[in-house]
Design an enzyme around this catalytic site. Sequence first.
Site, PDB file in Angstrom:
ATOM      1  N   LEU A  66       0.855  -1.200   0.000  1.00  0.00           N
ATOM      2  CA  LEU A  66       0.000   0.000   0.000  1.00  0.00           C
ATOM      3  C   LEU A  66       0.885   1.243   0.000  1.00  0.00           C
ATOM      4  O   LEU A  66       1.714   1.418   0.891  1.00  0.00           O
ATOM      5  CB  LEU A  66      -0.879   0.019   1.249  1.00  0.00           C
ATOM      6  CG  LEU A  66      -2.193  -0.756   1.215  1.00  0.00           C
ATOM      7  CD1 LEU A  66      -2.793  -0.796   2.612  1.00  0.00           C
ATOM      8  CD2 LEU A  66      -3.183  -0.137   0.249  1.00  0.00           C
ATOM      9  N   GLY A 106       1.539  -8.558   6.856  1.00  0.00           N
ATOM     10  CA  GLY A 106       1.816  -7.701   8.013  1.00  0.00           C
ATOM     11  C   GLY A 106       2.038  -6.283   7.533  1.00  0.00           C
ATOM     12  O   GLY A 106       2.335  -6.059   6.351  1.00  0.00           O
ATOM     13  N   GLY A 107       1.880  -5.317   8.432  1.00  0.00           N
ATOM     14  CA  GLY A 107       2.047  -3.910   8.043  1.00  0.00           C
ATOM     15  C   GLY A 107       1.141  -3.569   6.878  1.00  0.00           C
ATOM     16  O   GLY A 107      -0.062  -3.833   6.912  1.00  0.00           O
ATOM     17  N   ASP A 108       1.735  -2.987   5.827  1.00  0.00           N
ATOM     18  CA  ASP A 108       0.942  -2.594   4.660  1.00  0.00           C
ATOM     19  C   ASP A 108       1.183  -3.529   3.472  1.00  0.00           C
ATOM     20  O   ASP A 108       0.973  -3.153   2.323  1.00  0.00           O
ATOM     21  CB  ASP A 108       1.255  -1.138   4.271  1.00  0.00           C
ATOM     22  CG  ASP A 108       2.742  -0.920   4.003  1.00  0.00           C
ATOM     23  OD1 ASP A 108       3.521  -1.886   4.138  1.00  0.00           O
ATOM     24  OD2 ASP A 108       3.127   0.214   3.664  1.00  0.00           O
ATOM     25  N   GLU A 109       1.635  -4.756   3.762  1.00  0.00           N
ATOM     26  CA  GLU A 109       1.980  -5.705   2.692  1.00  0.00           C
ATOM     27  C   GLU A 109       0.966  -6.845   2.579  1.00  0.00           C
ATOM     28  O   GLU A 109       0.588  -7.460   3.583  1.00  0.00           O
ATOM     29  CB  GLU A 109       3.379  -6.283   2.931  1.00  0.00           C
ATOM     30  CG  GLU A 109       4.483  -5.245   2.794  1.00  0.00           C
ATOM     31  CD  GLU A 109       5.861  -5.795   3.083  1.00  0.00           C
ATOM     32  OE1 GLU A 109       6.834  -5.175   2.633  1.00  0.00           O
ATOM     33  OE2 GLU A 109       5.962  -6.838   3.760  1.00  0.00           O
TER      34      GLU A 109
END
Length: 200
Positions: A66, A106-109
């Site tokens: 993202l 995880g995170g924006d992945e």
Amino acid sequence: EMGHLLSSFFKMNENVHARTEILDYKAHHDERTGLKNRVSVHEETESDIKHLKESKTKFAVLFLDLNKFKQLNDTLGHDAGDMMLKETADRLKSSVRSDDIVFRLGGDEFLVLIKKVKHHSEVEKILSNILKTVKPHLMIQGKTIKISLSIGVAISPDDTQNSDEILKYSDIAMYEAKRDKDWDYKFFDKSMLKRSNDLS
């Protein structure tokens, strides 16, 4: 007496089984989006690699990031970030075929496993569908937010028949897409390895 004991034993066994299933689900799924998580990615890619010869098809790994997600989190807070993650997950699921799998790493992945690929054009079509589906703006806290993705694509067996490598290659291709403002996605090619090593 014996009937009561047996009944209690079966009930206890059912409860243990139900709890085991819940723990297994939690271990393999992302709590925020309900998507499969990083733990499941290797299992799925290894399985697909094993079945490449008998299926006589290919599979593609799409590594998605993202754009400007940290900026959104920093300006509007984590609740806004969570809303975007959930909305992105829903849009990704609706833009792929029923056999394909969407993961949150995880995170924006995110990662999408495109199964049973016969021609590159099928992957192009799904990429086009993903970009079209995520394009509509999202309203968060009264603000209009654009969802924008950078996507890297690696294909097995063309690029590799190794689970670790195909994930690495799709990740490298994603960074190439992020650097190139003219493209939302890039297909991996071996020349990217040299550039990646030069930058590291």
